[in-house]
Design a protein around this motif. Structure first.
Motif, PDB file in Angstrom:
ATOM      1  N   LYS A   1       0.830  -1.206   0.000  1.00 43.56           N
ATOM      2  CA  LYS A   1       0.000   0.000   0.000  1.00 43.56           C
ATOM      3  C   LYS A   1       0.868   1.261   0.000  1.00 43.56           C
ATOM      4  CE  LYS A   1      -4.126  -1.810   2.374  1.00 43.56           C
ATOM      5  NZ  LYS A   1      -5.024  -1.629   3.537  1.00 43.56           N
ATOM      6  N   VAL A   2       1.910   1.240   0.811  1.00 44.75           N
ATOM      7  CA  VAL A   2       2.796   2.398   0.912  1.00 44.75           C
ATOM      8  C   VAL A   2       3.466   2.674  -0.423  1.00 44.75           C
ATOM      9  CG1 VAL A   2       4.930   3.256   1.936  1.00 44.75           C
ATOM     10  CG2 VAL A   2       3.212   2.147   3.387  1.00 44.75           C
ATOM     11  N   GLN A   3       3.966   1.637  -1.046  1.00 46.83           N
ATOM     12  CA  GLN A   3       4.659   1.800  -2.323  1.00 46.83           C
ATOM     13  C   GLN A   3       3.718   2.399  -3.368  1.00 46.83           C
ATOM     14  OE1 GLN A   3       6.545  -1.762  -3.714  1.00 46.83           O
ATOM     15  NE2 GLN A   3       7.365  -0.818  -5.559  1.00 46.83           N
ATOM     16  N   ASP A   4       2.509   1.865  -3.460  1.00 48.82           N
ATOM     17  CA  ASP A   4       1.544   2.380  -4.427  1.00 48.82           C
ATOM     18  C   ASP A   4       1.084   3.786  -4.060  1.00 48.82           C
ATOM     19  OD1 ASP A   4       1.684   0.080  -5.877  1.00 48.82           O
ATOM     20  OD2 ASP A   4      -0.414  -0.503  -5.629  1.00 48.82           O
ATOM     21  N   HIS A   5       0.870   4.024  -2.765  1.00 50.28           N
ATOM     22  CA  HIS A   5       0.409   5.331  -2.303  1.00 50.28           C
ATOM     23  C   HIS A   5       1.374   6.433  -2.711  1.00 50.28           C
ATOM     24  CE1 HIS A   5      -0.171   8.676   0.552  1.00 50.28           C
ATOM     25  NE2 HIS A   5      -1.432   8.303   0.580  1.00 50.28           N
ATOM     26  N   GLU A   6       2.641   6.240  -2.452  1.00 54.41           N
ATOM     27  CA  GLU A   6       3.628   7.280  -2.743  1.00 54.41           C
ATOM     28  C   GLU A   6       3.815   7.479  -4.243  1.00 54.41           C
ATOM     29  OE1 GLU A   6       5.273   9.360  -0.064  1.00 54.41           O
ATOM     30  OE2 GLU A   6       3.253   8.593   0.289  1.00 54.41           O
ATOM     31  N   ALA A   7       3.780   6.371  -4.995  1.00 57.66           N
ATOM     32  CA  ALA A   7       3.927   6.473  -6.445  1.00 57.66           C
ATOM     33  C   ALA A   7       2.733   7.198  -7.058  1.00 57.66           C
ATOM     34  CB  ALA A   7       4.083   5.087  -7.055  1.00 57.66           C
ATOM     35  N   LYS A   8       1.541   6.865  -6.596  1.00 57.76           N
ATOM     36  CA  LYS A   8       0.335   7.450  -7.169  1.00 57.76           C
ATOM     37  C   LYS A   8       0.072   8.851  -6.643  1.00 57.76           C
ATOM     38  CE  LYS A   8      -1.894   3.022  -8.156  1.00 57.76           C
ATOM     39  NZ  LYS A   8      -2.984   2.079  -7.832  1.00 57.76           N
ATOM     40  N   LEU A   9       0.553   9.156  -5.442  1.00 58.70           N
ATOM     41  CA  LEU A   9       0.325  10.487  -4.871  1.00 58.70           C
ATOM     42  C   LEU A   9       0.937  11.560  -5.754  1.00 58.70           C
ATOM     43  CD1 LEU A   9      -0.646  12.373  -2.651  1.00 58.70           C
ATOM     44  CD2 LEU A   9       1.472  11.890  -1.399  1.00 58.70           C
ATOM     45  N   ALA A  10       2.176  11.341  -6.178  1.00 57.77           N
ATOM     46  CA  ALA A  10       2.838  12.327  -7.032  1.00 57.77           C
ATOM     47  C   ALA A  10       2.049  12.538  -8.322  1.00 57.77           C
ATOM     48  CB  ALA A  10       4.264  11.867  -7.349  1.00 57.77           C
ATOM     49  N   ARG A  11       1.530  11.457  -8.877  1.00 53.41           N
ATOM     50  CA  ARG A  11       0.770  11.536 -10.121  1.00 53.41           C
ATOM     51  C   ARG A  11      -0.564  12.247  -9.897  1.00 53.41           C
ATOM     52  NH1 ARG A  11       2.055  12.114 -15.053  1.00 53.41           N
ATOM     53  NH2 ARG A  11       1.104  10.753 -16.613  1.00 53.41           N
ATOM     54  N   ILE A  12      -1.231  11.927  -8.792  1.00 52.52           N
ATOM     55  CA  ILE A  12      -2.512  12.563  -8.482  1.00 52.52           C
ATOM     56  C   ILE A  12      -2.341  14.072  -8.327  1.00 52.52           C
ATOM     57  CG2 ILE A  12      -4.215  12.849  -6.627  1.00 52.52           C
ATOM     58  CD1 ILE A  12      -4.878  10.498  -8.335  1.00 52.52           C
ATOM     59  N   LEU A  13      -1.296  14.486  -7.619  1.00 54.59           N
ATOM     60  CA  LEU A  13      -1.046  15.917  -7.435  1.00 54.59           C
ATOM     61  C   LEU A  13      -0.777  16.595  -8.768  1.00 54.59           C
ATOM     62  CD1 LEU A  13       1.161  15.839  -4.209  1.00 54.59           C
ATOM     63  CD2 LEU A  13      -1.172  16.698  -4.413  1.00 54.59           C
ATOM     64  N   ASP A  14      -0.057  15.917  -9.637  1.00 55.82           N
ATOM     65  CA  ASP A  14       0.211  16.455 -10.976  1.00 55.82           C
ATOM     66  C   ASP A  14      -1.099  16.618 -11.747  1.00 55.82           C
ATOM     67  OD1 ASP A  14       2.289  17.025 -13.171  1.00 55.82           O
ATOM     68  OD2 ASP A  14       1.015  15.500 -14.111  1.00 55.82           O
ATOM     69  N   PHE A  15      -1.972  15.616 -11.686  1.00 54.86           N
ATOM     70  CA  PHE A  15      -3.274  15.694 -12.359  1.00 54.86           C
ATOM     71  C   PHE A  15      -4.104  16.845 -11.807  1.00 54.86           C
ATOM     72  CE2 PHE A  15      -3.421  10.859 -13.401  1.00 54.86           C
ATOM     73  CZ  PHE A  15      -2.574  11.082 -14.489  1.00 54.86           C
ATOM     74  N   MET A  16      -4.086  16.996 -10.472  1.00 53.65           N
ATOM     75  CA  MET A  16      -4.887  18.033  -9.836  1.00 53.65           C
ATOM     76  C   MET A  16      -4.450  19.427 -10.279  1.00 53.65           C
ATOM     77  SD  MET A  16      -5.197  16.489  -5.978  1.00 53.65           S
ATOM     78  CE  MET A  16      -5.846  18.023  -5.316  1.00 53.65           C
ATOM     79  N   LEU A  17      -3.154  19.613 -10.425  1.00 55.82           N
ATOM     80  CA  LEU A  17      -2.630  20.939 -10.759  1.00 55.82           C
ATOM     81  C   LEU A  17      -2.672  21.233 -12.256  1.00 55.82           C
ATOM     82  CD1 LEU A  17       0.429  21.156  -8.352  1.00 55.82           C
ATOM     83  CD2 LEU A  17      -1.670  22.480  -8.215  1.00 55.82           C
ATOM     84  N   TYR A  18      -2.416  20.219 -13.060  1.00 57.60           N
ATOM     85  CA  TYR A  18      -2.245  20.478 -14.500  1.00 57.60           C
ATOM     86  C   TYR A  18      -3.285  19.794 -15.388  1.00 57.60           C
ATOM     87  CZ  TYR A  18       2.158  21.961 -12.495  1.00 57.60           C
ATOM     88  OH  TYR A  18       3.102  22.590 -11.708  1.00 57.60           O
ATOM     89  N   GLY A  19      -4.195  19.004 -14.766  1.00 57.80           N
ATOM     90  CA  GLY A  19      -5.270  18.397 -15.528  1.00 57.80           C
ATOM     91  C   GLY A  19      -4.859  17.116 -16.218  1.00 57.80           C
ATOM     92  N   ILE A  20      -5.831  16.466 -16.852  1.00 53.95           N
ATOM     93  CA  ILE A  20      -5.569  15.217 -17.556  1.00 53.95           C
ATOM     94  C   ILE A  20      -5.913  15.296 -19.045  1.00 53.95           C
ATOM     95  CG2 ILE A  20      -5.930  13.791 -15.500  1.00 53.95           C
ATOM     96  CD1 ILE A  20      -8.717  13.156 -16.534  1.00 53.95           C
ATOM     97  N   ALA A  21      -6.578  16.372 -19.446  1.00 56.69           N
ATOM     98  CA  ALA A  21      -6.965  16.483 -20.849  1.00 56.69           C
ATOM     99  C   ALA A  21      -6.297  17.705 -21.487  1.00 56.69           C
ATOM    100  CB  ALA A  21      -8.485  16.607 -20.970  1.00 56.69           C
ATOM    101  N   ARG A  22      -5.885  17.545 -22.716  1.00 53.94           N
ATOM    102  CA  ARG A  22      -5.337  18.648 -23.466  1.00 53.94           C
ATOM    103  C   ARG A  22      -6.468  19.560 -23.931  1.00 53.94           C
ATOM    104  NH1 ARG A  22      -2.077  17.106 -28.718  1.00 53.94           N
ATOM    105  NH2 ARG A  22      -4.213  16.636 -29.404  1.00 53.94           N
ATOM    106  N   SER A  23      -6.296  20.831 -23.713  1.00 55.80           N
ATOM    107  CA  SER A  23      -7.336  21.788 -24.107  1.00 55.80           C
ATOM    108  C   SER A  23      -7.486  21.781 -25.621  1.00 55.80           C
ATOM    109  CB  SER A  23      -6.974  23.188 -23.623  1.00 55.80           C
ATOM    110  OG  SER A  23      -7.939  24.113 -24.051  1.00 55.80           O
ATOM    111  N   GLU A  24      -8.739  21.635 -26.095  1.00 50.67           N
ATOM    112  CA  GLU A  24      -9.012  21.646 -27.537  1.00 50.67           C
ATOM    113  C   GLU A  24      -9.396  23.050 -27.972  1.00 50.67           C
ATOM    114  OE1 GLU A  24      -8.461  19.168 -29.423  1.00 50.67           O
ATOM    115  OE2 GLU A  24      -8.180  17.590 -27.915  1.00 50.67           O
ATOM    116  N   SER A  25      -8.708  23.554 -28.967  1.00 55.80           N
ATOM    117  CA  SER A  25      -9.001  24.903 -29.450  1.00 55.80           C
ATOM    118  C   SER A  25     -10.158  24.857 -30.449  1.00 55.80           C
ATOM    119  CB  SER A  25      -7.769  25.500 -30.112  1.00 55.80           C
ATOM    120  OG  SER A  25      -7.327  24.674 -31.183  1.00 55.80           O
TER     121      SER A  25
END
Length: 202
Positions: free
Chosen positions: A178-202
């Protein structure tokens, strides 16, 4: 030495011994007997300073959270979230016993102590929010999104994220997994929260 100072030193000795036992055996595996036998502490001395095993465990959780926050404050340069994640990794790598207590309390706390642990985590949660707020200040938020809304979103996601590791998705998984997955996924989740998951379509 004054009586108050002597009492405080005694309590610190007991907490240090308990941290070692909880860090090696977890809440369920550690007992007052192992704390006494392995660290030359009388049970009477323990009961003179603490109510019971639960009381000692909660003090240990508080001690770990304070030690972690002090470590981050000491080594942080006020950098981005990447620095914070790096410091988390260093702290937990350098202190495996404290890591055990920390993640057990956060990811799979004893059910009867869950509320008490949440209360002891208030300062730690505020500490994490402050780091997230500093990251937000360096970003240009989407039009119509306030910093308060972004902070509320962070709080909701944090609760759901930690709860995910107590869900059926991790049923039967060891704490180390759990710890290994938590720390690995936490960094990714924070990145998603700040920068999103979808590319803005013009």
């Amino acid at each position: 030495m004054k009586k108050a100072e002597k009492t405080e030193l005694t309590r610190e000795k007991i907490i240090a011994a308990a941290l070692e036992e909880f860090g090696e055996r977890g809440y369920e595996g550690a007992t007052l007997n192992t704390i006494c036998q392995n660290h030359d502490i009388s049970k009477g001395l323990i009961y003179h300073n603490f109510k019971n095993k639960d009381d000692i465990y909660l003090h240990c959780v508080s001690a770990v959270l304070k030690t972690f926050m002090a470590y981050v404050k000491q080594h942080s340069t006020g950098g981005a979230l990447a620095e914070y994640m790096g410091l988390r990794y260093r702290f937990f790598s350098e202190n495996p016993g404290l890591s055990q207590v920390f993640f057990e309390a956060v990811l799979q706390p004893p059910k009867h102590l869950a509320q008490a642990i949440r209360e002891r985590k208030v300062e730690f949660d505020a500490f994490n929010q402050e780091i997230y707020c500093r990251a937000l200040e360096k970003l240009t938020l989407r039009q119509g999104v306030t910093q308060q809304e972004a902070l509320e979103y962070y709080t909701i996601v944090q609760e759901m994220f930690n709860g995910y590791f107590a869900s059926p998705a991790y049923e039967g998984a060891s704490l180390s997994d759990k710890v290994q997955d938590h720390e690995a996924k936490l960094a990714r989740i924070l990145d998603f929260m700040l920068y999103g998951i979808a590319r803005s379509e013009s």
